[in-house]
Scaffold this active site. Structure first.
Site, PDB file in Angstrom:
ATOM      1  N   ARG A 180      -2.473  77.381  41.611  1.00 64.46           N
ATOM      2  CA  ARG A 180      -3.211  78.562  41.126  1.00 64.46           C
ATOM      3  C   ARG A 180      -2.375  79.846  41.171  1.00 64.46           C
ATOM      4  NH1 ARG A 180      -5.460  74.754  39.972  1.00 64.46           N
ATOM      5  NH2 ARG A 180      -7.669  74.239  40.143  1.00 64.46           N
ATOM      6  N   SER A 192     -14.627  77.876  39.541  1.00 63.90           N
ATOM      7  CA  SER A 192     -14.525  77.939  41.009  1.00 63.90           C
ATOM      8  C   SER A 192     -14.264  79.382  41.428  1.00 63.90           C
ATOM      9  CB  SER A 192     -13.374  77.071  41.506  1.00 63.90           C
ATOM     10  OG  SER A 192     -13.623  75.738  41.143  1.00 63.90           O
ATOM     11  N   GLU A 202     -10.779  83.479  43.288  1.00 60.21           N
ATOM     12  CA  GLU A 202     -10.005  83.054  42.109  1.00 60.21           C
ATOM     13  C   GLU A 202     -10.173  84.002  40.911  1.00 60.21           C
ATOM     14  OE1 GLU A 202      -9.739  78.688  41.552  1.00 60.21           O
ATOM     15  OE2 GLU A 202      -9.980  79.162  39.432  1.00 60.21           O
TER      16      GLU A 202
END
Ligand SMILES: Cc1cc2nc3c(=O)[nH]c(=O)nc-3n(C[C@H](O)[C@H](O)[C@H](O)COP(=O)(O)OP(=O)(O)OC[C@H]3O[C@@H](n4cnc5c(N)ncnc54)[C@H](O)[C@@H]3O)c2cc1C
Length: 380
Positions: free
Chosen positions: A196, A275, A376
Site C-alpha cells: 500500500r 478498506s 488508507e
C-alpha cells in the site's frame, strides 16, 4: 532520484498580484474550463465531501499543462482526483484547484519479444482494463478485478488484492513532475513500491501527476490461486483445464460482491472507500500483549510473517476483537454489514461522522492492543 525527462514545457507564468486569486472568475482558456464551487461528493465512492473552490476536468496532457499553469498563476493548491474511490474529502471541501484526470484513450497491446506491454492512460477505468487483459487470456492482474477507480490511481498506493499487486506488472509510470515542471517517466524501481505504498503516497506525495501507466505481461503466466478465498471458490472446479484469467476475473468479482467490496449502484454497503485501515505491521512481541489482553494463546492470533522480527496482523480481526463488528453504527456512519474494514456512509453522513467513527476505532484498538491503525483513504 534519476529520472528520464520526456519533454519540457514552458515555465509557469509569473504569479499574479497577491490577493487577486480571491476574485477569480470561472474561465474558459483555449482548451480548459475552470468551474467554481463544484460539489465533490458525487465524485467519490463515499459520497461525502464539500465543494472544490475550482475544478477542472482534463482529457489530455495538453489540458493538464494548462490546468497546472492556471493554478500556478493564481497561487492555488492542486489536488489530483482520479475515480474518487480512496478519498475522504472534508466537509469544507478543497480550497484550491481540483484537477480531475479523465485522460482515457483506447487500450492497445504492444508486443515486446516474449512479453506484451500495455501503456494505459491514467483516466481509464481500472476494472475495464483488467477485463480487457483477462479477455485476451493474459494473466497478471486478474486478482485485481472489481477494484474501483482509475488506472492512474493504482500505482499511488500499489493497489493489491487476493495475492496480487499492481507492482507485479507495472514497468513504468508516466507523470508530470510539478517540481521539475517536465513530464518524466519513472521506472518500476524508482516508484519504491511496497504494501500500500509507493513514492506517490509517501516521500514524493503531491509531486507527480500520473498520466499513463505501462504494464508488462508474460503470456505464458498462469493465474495464481493460492489465496484462501480463491482456493475455496475453485475447490469444485470440474473442467479439464485450470481456470483461465477470465474465470478468475469473474470469481474475484463474485467474492468481492459477497463482501460488499464491489461498487454496485443502490447497495447501501457500497458507499465506502474500501478498506479504511491498512493491516498493521508490528514487532512480533505485540502478539503476547494482544494474547494477554484477550486471554487467548498467542498461537490463536492470525498473522503473516513480515520484515525481520515483525508480523502483519489483519486489521479486521483487531477491529472485531475491539468490539467493532459488521453492521456497527455511530450516527450516520457505520461499518459495512459485509466487511469489517469498510466504513460506510449510511446515508447523509458527513466527513465528521466518518472521522468520529474512525477515531473511536483507533482509540479502542490503541488502548487495548497498543497498535496505531493507519488510515488508507486519502484526506486532501
Ligand atoms: C469498494 C472498494 C473496494 C476497494 N478495494 C481495494 C482493494 O482491494 N485493494 C486496494 O488496494 N484498494 C482498494 N480500494 C481503494 C481504491 O479503489 C484504490 O486505491 C484505487 O486505486 C484508487 O484510485 P482512484 O482513481 O479512485 O483514486 P482517487 O480515490 O481519486 O485518489 C486516491 C489518491 O490517489 C491520487 N491520484 C489519483 N489519480 C492520480 C493521478 N492520475 N496522478 C497522481 N495521483 C493520483 C489522489 O490524489 C489521491 O491521493 C477499494 C475501494 C473501494 C471503494
Amino acid at each position: 532520484m534519476a529520472i528520464s525527462p520526456d519533454c519540457t514545457v514552458s515555465p509557469p507564468a509569473a504569479p499574479v498580484e497577491p490577493g487577486c486569486c480571491c476574485n477569480l472568475k470561472p474561465v474558459e482558456t483555449s482548451i480548459i474550463r475552470i468551474q467554481e464551487q463544484v460539489p465533490l461528493a458525487p465524485y467519490t465512492t463515499l459520497r461525502i465531501g464539500g465543494p472544490a473552490r475550482y475544478f477542472c476536468e482534463v482529457t489530455s496532457e495538453a489540458m493538464l499543462l494548462e490546468a497546472v499553469d492556471y493554478a500556478r498563476r493564481n497561487s492555488l493548491r492542486i489536488f489530483v482526483l482520479g475515480g474518487g474511490s480512496n478519498l475522504l474529502i472534508g466537509d469544507q471541501g478543497f480550497d484550491g484547484l481540483v484537477i480531475h484526470i479523465a485522460i482515457d484513450e483506447a487500450i492497445a497491446p504492444a508486443p515486446d519479444g516474449a512479453f506484451i506491454n500495455y501503456t494505459v492512460t491514467a483516466g481509464s477505468e481500472w476494472d475495464a482494463f483488467v477485463l480487457h487483459v483477462c479477455e485476451q487470456g493474459i494473466s497478471g492482474v486478474e486478482c485485481l478485478a472489481g477494484i474501483p477507480g482509475s488506472v492512474g490511481g493504482t500505482p499511488v498506493q500499489n493497489v493489491g488484492a487476493y495475492g496480487q499487486e499492481v507492482a507485479g506488472t507495472i514497468t513504468a509510470v508516466r507523470t508530470f513532475d510539478l517540481e521539475a515542471n517536465i513530464f518524466v517517466t519513472l521506472l518500476h524501481d524508482q516508484c519504491h513500491f511496497a504494501y500500500r505504498h509507493s513514492i506517490f503516497n509517501t516521500t514524493h506525495r503531491n509531486r507527480y501527476i500520473v498520466t499513463a501507466v505501462t504494464f508488462r505481461f508474460d503470456p505464458s503466466a498462469r493465474p495464481n490461486l493460492n489465496y484462501a478465498d480463491l482456493e475455496r471458490h475453485f475447490a469444485d472446479w470440474s473442467h479439464t483445464s485450470p481456470p483461465a484469467p477470465l474465470d478468475v476475473y469473474h470469481a474475484v468479482r463474485a467474492i468481492r460482491h459477497r463482501k460488499g467490496m464491489l461498487i454496485v449502484e443502490g447497495e447501501a454497503d457500497c458507499r465506502s472507500a474500501g478498506s479504511f485501515f491498512k493491516n498493521p505491521v508490528v514487532p512480533a512481541s505485540a502478539l503476547s500483549r494482544i494474547a494477554d489482553n484477550l486471554q487467548i494463546p498467542a498461537t490463536e492470533i492470525p498473522h503473516w510473517p513480515a520484515s525481520e522480527g515483525h508480523v502483519k496482523l489483519p486489521a479486521a480481526w483487531l477491529l472485531e476483537k475491539a468490539g467493532f463488528i459488521k453492521g456497527f453504527t455511530l450516527g450516520h456512519a457505520g461499518i459495512s454489514s459485509r466487511h469489517t474494514l469498510a466504513l460506510v456512509n449510511r446515508g447523509h453522513a458527513t466527513a465528521a461522522d466518518i472521522l468520529a467513527l474512525r477515531d473511536a476505532i483507533r482509540h479502542e484498538v490503541q488502548s487495548r492492543f497498543g497498535i496505531q491503525l493507519e488510515q488508507e483513504p486519502v484526506q486532501p
